[in-house]
Every structure is written in structure tokens, then in C-alpha cells.
Design an enzyme around this catalytic site. Sequence first.
Site, mmCIF file in Angstrom:
data_model
loop_
_atom_site.group_PDB
_atom_site.id
_atom_site.type_symbol
_atom_site.label_atom_id
_atom_site.label_comp_id
_atom_site.label_asym_id
_atom_site.label_seq_id
_atom_site.Cartn_x
_atom_site.Cartn_y
_atom_site.Cartn_z
ATOM 1 N N ASP A 89 4.680 -9.980 5.035
ATOM 2 C CA ASP A 89 4.768 -9.463 3.678
ATOM 3 C C ASP A 89 4.651 -10.583 2.648
ATOM 4 O O ASP A 89 5.393 -11.575 2.736
ATOM 5 C CB ASP A 89 6.135 -8.777 3.539
ATOM 6 N N GLU B 225 -0.310 -10.605 4.391
ATOM 7 C CA GLU B 225 -0.530 -9.872 3.142
ATOM 8 C C GLU B 225 -0.621 -10.900 2.014
ATOM 9 O O GLU B 225 0.293 -11.688 1.812
ATOM 10 C CB GLU B 225 0.626 -8.910 2.867
ATOM 11 N N HIS C 198 1.135 1.982 2.090
ATOM 12 C CA HIS C 198 2.313 2.524 1.407
ATOM 13 C C HIS C 198 2.460 1.990 -0.016
ATOM 14 O O HIS C 198 3.397 2.379 -0.712
ATOM 15 C CB HIS C 198 3.561 2.186 2.220
ATOM 16 N N ASP C 199 1.578 1.074 -0.423
ATOM 17 C CA ASP C 199 1.633 0.550 -1.795
ATOM 18 C C ASP C 199 0.488 1.080 -2.645
ATOM 19 O O ASP C 199 0.318 0.629 -3.791
ATOM 20 C CB ASP C 199 1.535 -0.982 -1.786
ATOM 21 N N ASP D 131 6.797 -5.702 10.602
ATOM 22 C CA ASP D 131 6.637 -6.201 9.240
ATOM 23 C C ASP D 131 7.626 -7.356 9.090
ATOM 24 O O ASP D 131 8.832 -7.169 9.291
ATOM 25 C CB ASP D 131 6.974 -5.075 8.255
HETATM 26 C C1 NOJ Z 1 4.651 -5.851 -0.277
HETATM 27 C C2 NOJ Z 1 5.120 -4.587 0.354
HETATM 28 O O1 NOJ Z 1 4.037 -3.953 0.967
HETATM 29 C C3 NOJ Z 1 5.761 -3.768 -0.739
HETATM 30 O O2 NOJ Z 1 6.019 -2.449 -0.339
HETATM 31 C C4 NOJ Z 1 7.005 -4.482 -1.181
HETATM 32 O O3 NOJ Z 1 7.559 -3.804 -2.285
HETATM 33 C C5 NOJ Z 1 6.706 -5.920 -1.602
HETATM 34 N N1 NOJ Z 1 5.796 -6.598 -0.726
HETATM 35 C C6 NOJ Z 1 7.976 -6.721 -1.631
HETATM 36 O O4 NOJ Z 1 8.455 -6.887 -0.316
#
Ligand code: NOJ
Length: 558
Positions: free
Chosen positions: A200, A259, A329-330, A97
Site C-alpha cells: 500500500d 501501489e 476498492h478506491d 495487503d
Molecule cells: C491506498 C488504499 O488502497 C486505500 O484504500 C487507503 O485508503 C490508502 N492507501 C491509505 O492506506
Amino acid sequence: MATDWRRWVVYQIYPRSFADSDGDGVGDLRGILAHVDHLARLGVDVVWLSPVYRSPMDDNGYDISDFRDVDPLFGTLAELDELIAALHARGIRLVMDLVVNHTSDEHPWFVGSRSSRDSPQRDWYWWRDPRPGGTPEPTNWESHFSGSAWELDERTGQYYLHLFSRRQPDLNWENPQVRAAVHAVMRWWLDRGVDGFRMDAVNLISKDLALPDVEPRPGSPYGRGDEHYVCGPRMHEFLQEMHREVLAGRPGHVLTVGEMPGATVADAVLSTDPARRELDMVLPFDHVRLDHRAHRYDLRDVALPALKKTLAAWQSAERGWYALYWGNHDQPRAVSRFGDDGAHRVASAKTLATVLHLHRGTPFVHQGDELGMANAPMRTIDDFRDIQALNFHAHAAARGDADPALLAAMGRMSRDQGRTPMQWDASPNAGFTTGTPWIAVNPDHATVNAAAQVDDPDSVFAHHRRLIDLRHTDPVVTEGDFTLLLPDHPRVWAFLRRGRDAELLVVANFSAERVAVRLPVDDGWAGAETVIANLPGEPAVPEPTLRPWESFVVRRGR
Ligand code: NOJ
């Protein structure tokens, strides 16, 4: 081992929640090492490892204070090397990541930048004076984690920008030294043996330099500034530069996943057109925002046609390539959000997987999806751990809005749902830890767990393994074109994938009712070979009566 990256399937490990080897209640690298055979058995090609770098853990490691070391909570660099070797020995690649829209406020770059207005690193971040009039902050942008996106540094009298937590200051990508430093980090990891990066929030790296205000949300001085930094003016230029400086000429294939919250299909097509040399794929958000109104806890029902058409829009563009996912995870657990985590948990988990894996793009399996893991009971504020949820609740409480409806919505939608510990077996704490887990284990682990599934040919796990196999062996899954059938049908999700020599017909009932349907395909499909199905029996194509959450894929030559 498939060599064409388009045939790869990615498995996400959220290290904090995967497996704990030392009993401190937090997952770690040794824990992952103990379970690499689970991944090999599943047949995945790539592991995306959420951050394990040194971090104060304000956002569970997405706030990095040293890009070149492992946090002691997770282990050591030597253990990471061991993990890379153990995965490679099984033909599995490791994607790190890469969190470079921002750093931790404890990163030496920010510590230097913050130390004085004259610091040579001052310009590595976004510093601005307070402004007279309006909000004192330089813009009225809201942080993704509630409140202003700017924080005042009392000592130097200026504000710095943080689109996420105030402990995650945004890097200033306008500064070529910042970009060179990021490139150096990437080269360092590639030289160490990693196989790519999940980047990210990479579409937030270029901001509109004018930093304009936005329309505030009702009742708030702040509003989402997305239009001024989502896929901003220099994003493509920065991605192309990164490709040139870091990726071009590397041996093998370096997998790159961007992402991109808020990116349009047009942005994704531009970013993933191989001729433009930016990224392999975009990780989109359109489908996981359909159920949001103003924010993630302001929920609405999503009709199936809207979901089908959203995924279909990613398929039609000739050059676009997407990461396909239901959860990570989000996000909450797929089976609870898009399926049926009650009577039809197993059937709906399999159907969700079939539909996802048969789309064009790269399927992502979030740890536990392969078991059909569901949302856990989260009812009081003490059940939550995530900074996004806790901040949101605190801000609502300050306004007097923290009512039971908010907690109920958080229970359904919190990022914590995608972070409950992996369910390895039926023992206390699901075999995740011998200590006290950092977040509660779902009590359903008594029945939903890996040990109960890996040898069961009817399990959700076995179904995933078959889907992954299919992608490896049938080129139509990767190369075939895509036609959505019955786009407005409220319960049935059906589509055709047409390759050079063969075609696949995918049919799924996204409901707990029996549905009789006449598929708009020719009668030549009658008697086509069943490739995969989640319930026993031969499907009666082209006029099946689908049982609750039934799905199947049939194949014929062309
Ligand atoms: C996306 C990540 O997947 C998330 O978990 C994170 O809080 C934010 N970006 C900030 O890095």
C-alpha cells in the site's frame, strides 16, 4: 497451473464487501471460503486480499493495529490459514495487503511513540514541534483525506505526520528499527504460507527530510506535498533492502506489487527492472487521474486518445511491468466510468476486459468486474461510508461549498462505488448477507449477478474466463511487444502484440456508434483466426465496421 508469474491474473477481494457468513452485514473470511470455487471457475491465479488485520476500521482496515492477527469482524487467524489452504488446493496464491507507510494510531508502536518525547519509539513516527509563523503545523501539506497532514498531540506538544487520516500516522522509514520491524512482519506472513504482498502506498515511504512547504491551493492554507514524498529520495534503497532482507532466497516466487500513486513511467521502470531487485510490478494511477482536475470530484471528460496513450506509455519501456486495472476498492466501477452502463453494459464490460487483458502487464480483476457490476445510485450524503468522501464533504460544507454538484460528482467517483456488496444472486441483498449490509447493495443485482452468469457462455463472466485462459495458453499475450495503432482515433482502440512466432491484433470500438475504420495493417490479416470477440460474426479485417462497443482479437503466425 502457470508457473511464470507474468502469466498470472490477479483477483482482488475487498473482504468487507465480498460475502458475509454470519449475518452481521460485513463480509468475512468464512464468506470468502464459501466462494473459492467461483474464483477457481474464473481461472484466476492470485487473490489479493485487502486488509483483514486487527484494525479500528477508521479506513476500513487500512489502519492496522496488529499486523499479526485477523480482526474479529473478519474472523480468525485459523480461518485465514484455512483460506490459504483452500486457495492453494485450487492452485490459487494469496497476496496480502501490506500497509506499512503508516499504522493505526492504536498500534502499540504508535501508542509507545506517543507516550512521551523520550519514548524509545518516539522516532518510529514523524514528530515535529509547532512552528512560529506560517501554519502552526510543521509543513502546510494537505492530507489525502482533507485538512492538514499533521495532528497535534496535546499531551506531548508535538505534531505527528499523517498523509491519510489522522488515525493513520506515517511510519518513519529513516529509522532502521522501523524497517527491520516491517521486514519481520513480512517474513512472518511468508512463513505462514502467503505468496506475496500488494504494498500500500509504498512509494510514499521516503520523505524529503527538509519537509519543505508547498504552494497552497487557492483558498486554502494547505497544498498537496506530493513532490516531497512521492518516490522520495530513499525509496529505491528501501525497496532493495526489503528485497535483500525478506524476498531473496525464498522458495517459489513471492509476488510483489507496489501501489504507487503519482509514480512516473521512469519510476516504474526503475522499480520493476528485475536486475535492480525491487518489485515485480507497479500499480499506477495515471489513467485513473485523467478525469480529475484539482481533485477526484472536480471532473472533466477524457478523450479516448489520452487514455490509450497513457496505457501505451506503460508498454513501451522494455523493463517496466505494470498492474493493469480499471477499478479497485478506491475507484468507481469500470463499466460506469470507462464503458456504458446503460444499453451497452454487457458489450462494454467485455470490451473493457479485452483491451485490459491484452495489454502487456498483469491484469487485475476487481471483485464484480467479472460480472460487469456498475455504479450504484448514491445521491444523499447518507449513502456514503468512505472516510475520504465523508471528510471531503464535511470540509466543503464548512466552507459552504457542499452543493448538489459535489454530491453528484461523489456519486460518480466515490471510492464507495468500488465497495458495494458483491452480487451473487437475485435474492434480497444479492446473496451477500442475511443481515443489513454495511453499504447498500446495488438494486441492479436483480439482473446483474453471478448466479445468472456463471453457466451462460455469453456472459461477462464467461468472457473474462476466456481472456484468462488466453493469457495462460498464448505466450504472445505476456511476451509480445506492443504497438498502438490509430493513436488519435477518437473511438477505436487498436493495437498489435507481436511475439516470436505469432501476432495478435486487438480492435475495440469505445463508443455507442457504428464505426467504419481502415486499420493500418497489411492485407495479410484478412481471414486471420478470431481468438476472442464480444459479438457474433467474423470481423472484416483490415476494414471492419464495428458495432457499438464491439471488440475482437485476431491471431496469425509470423
Ligand atoms: C491506498 C488504499 O488502497 C486505500 O484504500 C487507503 O485508503 C490508502 N492507501 C491509505 O492506506
